[in-house]
Design an enzyme around this catalytic site. Structure first.
Site, PDB file in Angstrom:
ATOM      1  CE  LYS A 111      -3.611   2.476   2.392  1.00 34.88           C
ATOM      2  NZ  LYS A 111      -4.580   2.559   3.458  1.00 34.88           N
ATOM      3  CD  GLU A 134       9.282  -6.053   7.088  1.00 39.11           C
ATOM      4  OE1 GLU A 134       9.008  -4.946   6.560  1.00 39.11           O
ATOM      5  OE2 GLU A 134       9.042  -6.311   8.280  1.00 39.11           O
ATOM      6  N   GLY A 146      -4.894  -1.808   4.591  1.00 42.86           N
ATOM      7  CA  GLY A 146      -4.089  -2.958   4.174  1.00 42.86           C
ATOM      8  C   GLY A 146      -4.773  -4.291   4.421  1.00 42.86           C
ATOM      9  NE  ARG A 147      -6.691  -3.810  10.489  1.00 40.69           N
ATOM     10  CZ  ARG A 147      -6.005  -2.682  10.601  1.00 40.69           C
ATOM     11  NH1 ARG A 147      -4.834  -2.548  10.005  1.00 40.69           N
ATOM     12  NH2 ARG A 147      -6.480  -1.663  11.301  1.00 40.69           N
ATOM     13  CD  GLU A 190      -2.090  -4.480  11.204  1.00 38.34           C
ATOM     14  OE1 GLU A 190      -2.658  -4.395  10.116  1.00 38.34           O
ATOM     15  OE2 GLU A 190      -0.868  -4.665  11.306  1.00 38.34           O
ATOM     16  CG  HIS A 230      -5.691 -36.122  16.187  1.00 35.48           C
ATOM     17  ND1 HIS A 230      -6.117 -37.303  16.758  1.00 35.48           N
ATOM     18  CD2 HIS A 230      -6.542 -35.862  15.171  1.00 35.48           C
ATOM     19  CE1 HIS A 230      -7.170 -37.753  16.075  1.00 35.48           C
ATOM     20  NE2 HIS A 230      -7.450 -36.892  15.117  1.00 35.48           N
ATOM     21  CE  LYS A 277       5.720  -1.110  10.132  1.00 36.34           C
ATOM     22  NZ  LYS A 277       4.717  -0.476   9.278  1.00 36.34           N
TER      23      LYS A 277
HETATM   24  O1  F6P Z   1       3.137  -2.933   9.740  1.00 32.65           O
HETATM   25  C1  F6P Z   1       1.777  -3.184   9.580  1.00 32.65           C
HETATM   26  C2  F6P Z   1       1.302  -2.912   8.183  1.00 32.65           C
HETATM   27  O2  F6P Z   1       1.235  -1.548   7.965  1.00 32.65           O
HETATM   28  C3  F6P Z   1      -0.029  -3.580   7.885  1.00 32.65           C
HETATM   29  O3  F6P Z   1      -1.101  -2.872   8.372  1.00 32.65           O
HETATM   30  C4  F6P Z   1       0.026  -3.713   6.415  1.00 32.65           C
HETATM   31  O4  F6P Z   1      -0.937  -4.616   5.931  1.00 32.65           O
HETATM   32  C5  F6P Z   1       1.450  -4.165   6.231  1.00 32.65           C
HETATM   33  O5  F6P Z   1       2.174  -3.457   7.214  1.00 32.65           O
HETATM   34  C6  F6P Z   1       2.032  -3.947   4.884  1.00 32.65           C
HETATM   35  O6  F6P Z   1       2.053  -2.595   4.534  1.00 32.65           O
HETATM   36  P1  F6P Z   1       2.255  -2.144   3.035  1.00 32.65           P
HETATM   37  O7  F6P Z   1       1.147  -2.726   2.247  1.00 32.65           O
HETATM   38  O8  F6P Z   1       2.224  -0.651   3.048  1.00 32.65           O
HETATM   39  O9  F6P Z   1       3.583  -2.669   2.574  1.00 32.65           O
END
Ligand code: F6P
Length: 520
Positions: A207, A213, A266-267, A352, A383, A493
Site C-alpha cells: 500500500k 521487507e 491494508g488488511r 490489528e 489431535h 519499526k
Molecule cells: O506494519 C503493519 C502494516 O502496515 C499492515 O497494516 C500492512 O498490511 C502491512 O504493514 C504492509 O504494509 P504495506 O502494504 O504498506 O507494505
C-alpha cells in the site's frame, strides 16, 4: 462532541453493560431445554447467486445456537448497539464517512464490491477493469510466457492473496503464484527454487511502497532475474499500491502499476488490486465471484437489523465472552484444507484492527478489546490442541468452519469423516460428560459457533472474508474504538531503524543482544 460522525450515548452504553452484568448465566443445556426452536432461531443464512443473473443460489449458514446468548442477552446487546450508534456508524462506513477518525479517512473496502457512494463504486470499477485488462493481457502473452509469479508483500498485502490462492487453486492455477512476505531470505530463496526466471513475473504489493521487507525482497527478486539472464528485469514487475508515485520513483512503468484508493486499509485490501496475484492465478471470472460473495454479505450487513444481522450477532457473542467472561482468546478451526490459512488471515484482521486501548475520542477503553485470535485446521488440531479446549481451565469460544460440498475426488468417506468430526467437536464441547474419575470428566457447557458454506468456492471465500470484516467493525463500534488504524506497529519499526543506524539510547538488555547478534 465525539471525534466520530455518529453519536455514542455513553450513559446508554453503561446502562446496557449494567443490564448485561446483572444477568444470571444460563447453561447451554438450559437454553436448549427452554426453547425447542433454538437451533433454527439462532441460525442465520446469507445467500448469493451461483452465477451472475442466475436464480440458483448458494450460501452459508452460521449457527450461533451453541453460544450463551439467550433472549435477555440479545435484547441487552441490541440496546448496547443502539446506544453505541451502530446504525449511524454502519451508514458512515457504507457512505464514505470518516470512520477512520485518527487518520481522517473513510474505509472503502465495501465499495470495491459495489457498496458505497456512486463515486467510490465507479472508481473501484474502473480500477478493477484496469486490473482485468492487465490480467487478460498477461494471460494472452503480452509480457511473454508467464508461468510463475512471485508475489511480494507482507501483512495485509500478503495474507489475503496467500489465503485465496491456496484456497482456490487446488485444481488448477493459470499461473503458479508464490507469495513471499518474510524478510528472511530463506522465504525468497524457496520461491526462486520453485520458479523459472525466464517465465516469472514479480508482483510487488505494498500500500505504502515503503515497507522495508517488501522493498528489500523486491530488489532481490529483480537481481535474481538479472543474474539469470533477464535483460530487462524491471519489465517483469507489476506494482499494486496506493502510492503509484512511489512505484514510479522505484522504477515501475506506469502501465504496470495497479493503484488502489488510500481509503482501503491494508488488511481490508484483498478485493483491490492487492488481489492481482489471485486474479492472475484463477482468472477474473473467479475473482469477480469472490467480489459477489462479499457483496452478498455487505448487503446483508447493511440492511439487516439487530440480532438478525449475522456479523452483528457474532460481535454480540464476541463481546459476551470477552467482556463478561474474561475470555482472552477466540479460536477458529477450518475443517477444510483450502481454508488452512484463514486463521492467520483472521488473526491480522481482528488483532490489528481491534487490539486497541483507547476509544475513538482517545480515552482509555472501559474493558478488554480484541481477544487473541488463534486456530488451525481440523481434524489435525483435534489431535494437538483440543485437549485444552475440552478439559483445560481456559474458557475459549470456538468457531468451526466447514464446506458441505467436498473438495476432493477421493472416496466420500474422507469428507464425511471430516464433517462428522467437525460437528462432533461442537457437540462435545457443549454436552460434556460426567465421570466418577475427575481426569475423565468433561465439564461441557463450552461455546462454539459453526459456519457451513455450501461449497468452498470463490464466492464463499469472499463471503467468509466480508463476514469477518463486518464482525470486526461491529465489535469496534460496540467498544467505541477505531478498527482502521494500526499505530501500534510503528514503534518497533522505528527502533529497528535506530539499531540499523547504531543511533539510539538502548536499554542494557537490547545492547547486549545487539552485541551478541553482531549488530553493534
Ligand atoms: O506494519 C503493519 C502494516 O502496515 C499492515 O497494516 C500492512 O498490511 C502491512 O504493514 C504492509 O504494509 P504495506 O502494504 O504498506 O507494505
Amino acid at each position: 462532541m465525539s471525534r466520530s460522525g455518529w453519536a455514542r450515548d455513553t450513559s446508554g452504553v453503561a446502562a446496557a453493560w449494567t443490564r448485561l452484568r446483572a444477568l444470571e448465566p444460563v447453561s447451554l443445556a438450559a437454553l436448549f431445554a427452554a426453547d425447542p426452536g433454538r437451533a433454527a432461531a439462532m441460525t442465520r443464512r446469507i445467500a448469493w447467486s451461483l452465477a451472475p443473473g442466475s436464480a440458483a443460489e448458494a450460501g452459508m449458514i452460521i449457527d450461533f445456537a451453541k453460544t450463551h446468548l439467550g433472549e435477555a442477552e440479545l435484547a441487552a446487546f441490541e440496546a448496547l448497539a443502539a446506544a453505541s450508534g451502530f446504525a449511524a456508524a454502519r451508514e458512515a462506513l457504507f457512505s464514505g464517512g470518516i470512520v477512520n477518525v485518527t487518520e481522517g479517512r473513510a474505509a472503502t473496502h465495501a465499495a470495491l464490491r459495489g457498496s458505497g457512494t456512486e463515486a467510490q463504486v465507479e472508481e473501484a470499477e474502473a480500477l478493477l477493469a484496469r486490473m482485468g485488462m492487465l490480467v487478460a493481457a498477461i494471460h494472452e502473452g503480452a509480457l511473454g510466457e508467464v508461468r510463475h509469479c512471485i508475489a511480494i508483500g507482507i501483512g495485509g498485502s500478503a495474507l489475503g492473496p496467500a489465503l485465496a490462492i491456496d484456497a482456490l487453486t487446488r485444481d488448477l492455477a493459470l499461473v503458479e503464484v508464490h507469495v513471499v512476505s518474510n524478510i528472511d531470505g530463506l522465504a525468497l530463496e524457496r520461491a526462486f527454487a520453485a520458479c523459472d526466471p525466464q517465465t516469472t513475473l514479480i508482483a510487488v504489493a505494498s500500500k505504502t511502497f515503503t515497507t522495508i521487507e517488501t522493498m528489500t525482497n523486491a530488489a532481490s527478486a529483480l537481481k535474481w532475474l538479472a543474474d539469470n539472464g533477464i535483460a530487462d528485469p524491471g519489465g517483469r514487475v507489476v506494482a499494486l499500491t496506493a502510492a503509484p508515485d512511489k512505484a514510479v520513483a522505484w522504477g515501475v512503468d506506469e502501465t504496470r502499476i495497479l493503484p488502489f484508493p488510500e481509503s482501503v486499509g491494508g488488511r481490508y485490501s484483498l478485493f483491490s488490486s492487492i488481489g492481482f496475484p489471485v486474479a492472475l492465478a484463477v482468472g477474473m471470472e473467479e475473482f469477480s465471484a469472490m467480489l459477489a460473495g462479499a457483496k452478498a454479505v455487505d448487503d446483508h450487513f447493511r440492511t439487516t437489523e439487530g440480532r438478525a444481522n449475522a456479523p452483528l450477532l457474532a460481535a454480540f457473542a464476541d463481546q459476551y465472552y470477552t467482556r463478561l467472561h474474561g475470555c482472552q482468546t477466540r479460536a477458529v478451526f477450518a475443517y477444510d484444507e483450502r481454508l488452512a490459512l484463514l486463521p492467520a488471515y483472521l488473526q491480522q484482521l481482528e488483532m490489528e484492527s481491534n487490539g486497541k486501548s483507547v476509544t475513538l475520542d482517545g480515552e482509555p477503553v472501559d474493558g478488554p478489546t480484541a481477544p487473541v485470535t488463534w486456530g488451525g485446521v481440523g481434524t489435525d488440531a483435534q489431535h494437538a490442541v483440543f485437549q485444552l479446549l475440552h478439559q483445560g481451565t481456559h474458557l475459549i469460544p470456538v468457531d468451526f468452519i466447514a464446506s458441505i460440498a467436498s473438495g476432493d475426488a477421493l472416496d466420500p468417506v474422507h469428507h464425511r469423516t471430516l464433517l462428522m468430526n467437525c460437528l462432533a467437536q461442537g457437540a462435545a464441547l457443549m454436552a460434556g460428560k460426567p465421570s466418577h474419575d475427575p481426569a475423565r470428566a468433561y465439564p461441557g457447557n463450552r461455546p462454539s459457533t459453526t459456519i457451513l458454506v455450501d461449497d468452498c468456492d470463490a464466492a464463499a471465500l469472499g463471503a467468509l472474508i466480508a463476514f469477518h470484516e463486518h464482525r470486526t467493525f461491529a465489535n469496534a463500534v460496540l467498544m467505541g474504538i477505531n478498527p482502521f488504524d494500526q499505530f501500534g506497529v510503528e514503534l518497533g519499526k522505528a527502533i529497528a531503524k535506530q539499531i540499523d543506524a547504531g543511533e539510539g539510547d538502548f536499554d542494557p538488555s537490547t545492547r547486549a543482544l545487539m552485541a551478541a547478534a553482531g549488530l553493534a
